[in-house]
Design a protein around this motif. Structure first.
Motif, PDB file in Angstrom:
ATOM      1  N   LYS A   1       4.303   7.909  -0.066  1.00 29.20           N
ATOM      2  CA  LYS A   1       4.985   7.264   1.054  1.00 29.20           C
ATOM      3  C   LYS A   1       4.496   5.827   1.126  1.00 29.20           C
ATOM      4  O   LYS A   1       3.290   5.572   1.116  1.00 29.20           O
ATOM      5  CB  LYS A   1       4.632   8.010   2.340  1.00 29.20           C
ATOM      6  N   GLU A   2       5.435   4.876   1.174  1.00 29.36           N
ATOM      7  CA  GLU A   2       5.068   3.468   1.281  1.00 29.36           C
ATOM      8  C   GLU A   2       4.687   3.154   2.717  1.00 29.36           C
ATOM      9  O   GLU A   2       5.289   3.654   3.653  1.00 29.36           O
ATOM     10  CB  GLU A   2       6.206   2.577   0.840  1.00 29.36           C
ATOM     11  N   ILE A   3       3.675   2.296   2.848  1.00 33.06           N
ATOM     12  CA  ILE A   3       3.211   1.908   4.183  1.00 33.06           C
ATOM     13  C   ILE A   3       3.692   0.502   4.466  1.00 33.06           C
ATOM     14  O   ILE A   3       3.652  -0.361   3.670  1.00 33.06           O
ATOM     15  CB  ILE A   3       1.682   1.986   4.259  1.00 33.06           C
ATOM     16  N   LYS A  48       0.846  -1.189   0.000  1.00 33.06           N
ATOM     17  CA  LYS A  48       0.000   0.000   0.000  1.00 33.06           C
ATOM     18  C   LYS A  48       0.879   1.236   0.000  1.00 33.06           C
ATOM     19  O   LYS A  48       1.996   1.216   0.511  1.00 33.06           O
ATOM     20  CB  LYS A  48      -0.902   0.014   1.223  1.00 33.06           C
ATOM     21  N   VAL A  49       0.351   2.307  -0.578  1.00 34.26           N
ATOM     22  CA  VAL A  49       1.053   3.581  -0.567  1.00 34.26           C
ATOM     23  C   VAL A  49       0.098   4.663  -0.083  1.00 34.26           C
ATOM     24  O   VAL A  49      -1.113   4.566  -0.239  1.00 34.26           O
ATOM     25  CB  VAL A  49       1.617   3.970  -1.952  1.00 34.26           C
ATOM     26  N   GLN A  50       0.677   5.675   0.512  1.00 32.34           N
ATOM     27  CA  GLN A  50      -0.082   6.827   0.982  1.00 32.34           C
ATOM     28  C   GLN A  50       0.281   7.989   0.061  1.00 32.34           C
ATOM     29  O   GLN A  50       1.444   8.356  -0.066  1.00 32.34           O
ATOM     30  CB  GLN A  50       0.313   7.135   2.420  1.00 32.34           C
ATOM     31  N   ILE A  51      -0.737   8.551  -0.607  1.00 30.53           N
ATOM     32  CA  ILE A  51      -0.519   9.619  -1.575  1.00 30.53           C
ATOM     33  C   ILE A  51      -1.126  10.903  -1.028  1.00 30.53           C
ATOM     34  O   ILE A  51      -2.290  10.916  -0.638  1.00 30.53           O
ATOM     35  CB  ILE A  51      -1.159   9.277  -2.927  1.00 30.53           C
ATOM     36  N   THR A  52      -0.345  11.973  -1.014  1.00 28.35           N
ATOM     37  CA  THR A  52      -0.804  13.274  -0.541  1.00 28.35           C
ATOM     38  C   THR A  52      -0.611  14.291  -1.652  1.00 28.35           C
ATOM     39  O   THR A  52       0.472  14.361  -2.246  1.00 28.35           O
ATOM     40  CB  THR A  52      -0.009  13.719   0.696  1.00 28.35           C
ATOM     41  N   VAL A 108      -4.741   9.861   0.603  1.00 25.89           N
ATOM     42  CA  VAL A 108      -5.461   8.615   0.381  1.00 25.89           C
ATOM     43  C   VAL A 108      -4.476   7.456   0.488  1.00 25.89           C
ATOM     44  O   VAL A 108      -3.285   7.607   0.226  1.00 25.89           O
ATOM     45  CB  VAL A 108      -6.166   8.578  -0.996  1.00 25.89           C
ATOM     46  N   GLU A 109      -4.990   6.304   0.893  1.00 30.15           N
ATOM     47  CA  GLU A 109      -4.204   5.072   0.910  1.00 30.15           C
ATOM     48  C   GLU A 109      -4.752   4.162  -0.172  1.00 30.15           C
ATOM     49  O   GLU A 109      -5.944   3.893  -0.211  1.00 30.15           O
ATOM     50  CB  GLU A 109      -4.339   4.363   2.259  1.00 30.15           C
ATOM     51  N   GLN A 135      -3.945  15.807 -16.375  1.00 35.65           N
ATOM     52  CA  GLN A 135      -3.390  15.745 -15.022  1.00 35.65           C
ATOM     53  C   GLN A 135      -4.474  15.971 -13.979  1.00 35.65           C
ATOM     54  O   GLN A 135      -4.481  15.305 -12.933  1.00 35.65           O
ATOM     55  CB  GLN A 135      -2.281  16.779 -14.854  1.00 35.65           C
ATOM     56  N   ILE A 136      -5.415  16.871 -14.253  1.00 40.51           N
ATOM     57  CA  ILE A 136      -6.524  17.109 -13.329  1.00 40.51           C
ATOM     58  C   ILE A 136      -7.360  15.840 -13.183  1.00 40.51           C
ATOM     59  O   ILE A 136      -7.738  15.453 -12.069  1.00 40.51           O
ATOM     60  CB  ILE A 136      -7.390  18.287 -13.822  1.00 40.51           C
ATOM     61  N   ARG A 137      -7.637  15.163 -14.280  1.00 32.89           N
ATOM     62  CA  ARG A 137      -8.423  13.926 -14.237  1.00 32.89           C
ATOM     63  C   ARG A 137      -7.684  12.819 -13.502  1.00 32.89           C
ATOM     64  O   ARG A 137      -8.304  12.015 -12.805  1.00 32.89           O
ATOM     65  CB  ARG A 137      -8.768  13.477 -15.647  1.00 32.89           C
ATOM     66  N   THR A 138      -6.368  12.772 -13.656  1.00 36.44           N
ATOM     67  CA  THR A 138      -5.578  11.756 -12.952  1.00 36.44           C
ATOM     68  C   THR A 138      -5.621  11.990 -11.451  1.00 36.44           C
ATOM     69  O   THR A 138      -5.778  11.045 -10.668  1.00 36.44           O
ATOM     70  CB  THR A 138      -4.123  11.766 -13.461  1.00 36.44           C
ATOM     71  N   ILE A 139      -5.517  13.239 -11.020  1.00 34.02           N
ATOM     72  CA  ILE A 139      -5.608  13.571  -9.594  1.00 34.02           C
ATOM     73  C   ILE A 139      -6.969  13.152  -9.053  1.00 34.02           C
ATOM     74  O   ILE A 139      -7.075  12.551  -7.978  1.00 34.02           O
ATOM     75  CB  ILE A 139      -5.360  15.082  -9.379  1.00 34.02           C
ATOM     76  N   LYS A 140      -8.038  13.440  -9.793  1.00 34.54           N
ATOM     77  CA  LYS A 140      -9.390  13.054  -9.366  1.00 34.54           C
ATOM     78  C   LYS A 140      -9.515  11.532  -9.295  1.00 34.54           C
ATOM     79  O   LYS A 140     -10.134  10.994  -8.371  1.00 34.54           O
ATOM     80  CB  LYS A 140     -10.439  13.606 -10.325  1.00 34.54           C
ATOM     81  N   ALA A 141      -8.931  10.829 -10.261  1.00 32.15           N
ATOM     82  CA  ALA A 141      -9.009   9.364 -10.288  1.00 32.15           C
ATOM     83  C   ALA A 141      -8.284   8.740  -9.100  1.00 32.15           C
ATOM     84  O   ALA A 141      -8.664   7.662  -8.630  1.00 32.15           O
ATOM     85  CB  ALA A 141      -8.432   8.833 -11.594  1.00 32.15           C
ATOM     86  N   LEU A 142      -7.258   9.417  -8.604  1.00 35.81           N
ATOM     87  CA  LEU A 142      -6.545   8.927  -7.423  1.00 35.81           C
ATOM     88  C   LEU A 142      -7.314   9.203  -6.135  1.00 35.81           C
ATOM     89  O   LEU A 142      -6.935   8.726  -5.077  1.00 35.81           O
ATOM     90  CB  LEU A 142      -5.156   9.571  -7.345  1.00 35.81           C
ATOM     91  N   GLY A 143      -8.385   9.994  -6.216  1.00 38.51           N
ATOM     92  CA  GLY A 143      -9.174  10.299  -5.031  1.00 38.51           C
ATOM     93  C   GLY A 143      -8.741  11.576  -4.349  1.00 38.51           C
ATOM     94  O   GLY A 143      -9.113  11.831  -3.202  1.00 38.51           O
ATOM     95  N   LEU A 144      -7.949  12.373  -5.050  1.00 33.66           N
ATOM     96  CA  LEU A 144      -7.471  13.628  -4.492  1.00 33.66           C
ATOM     97  C   LEU A 144      -8.268  14.778  -5.105  1.00 33.66           C
ATOM     98  O   LEU A 144      -9.287  14.571  -5.709  1.00 33.66           O
ATOM     99  CB  LEU A 144      -5.972  13.780  -4.772  1.00 33.66           C
TER     100      LEU A 144
END
Length: 59
Positions: A57-59, A3-7, A35-36, A19-28
Motif C-alpha cells: 500500500k502506498e503512503i 514510501k510503501v507499507q508492506i504487509t 513495515v514501512e 523467497q524466504i530470504r527476500t521476506i526476511k530482507a524486507l523486515g517481515l
C-alpha cells in the motif's frame, strides 16, 4: 521516491529459500507483520519477487 507499507499476508512454509530470504530482507517473517520502507528500485525488485506473499500500500 515515496514510501510503501508492506504487509505479509501468506506464509513462507514450503517456499524456496530465495523467497524466504527476500521476506526476511524486507523486515517481515511473521503473518500480518507490517513495515514501512522507502520505495527504491531494490525494494521494488524484492516486492516483485514475493508479491504473491505480501500486500503493498502506498503512503
Amino acid at each position: 521516491m515515496g514510501k510503501v507499507q508492506i504487509t505479509q499476508t501468506r506464509s513462507t512454509i514450503k517456499r524456496p529459500e530465495t523467497q524466504i530470504r527476500t521476506i526476511k530482507a524486507l523486515g517481515l517473517g511473521k503473518l500480518n507483520r507490517t513495515v514501512e520502507v522507502e520505495l527504491t528500485p531494490q525494494i521494488a525488485g524484492m516486492i516483485a519477487k514475493v508479491n504473491h506473499l505480501i500486500s503493498v500500500k502506498e503512503i
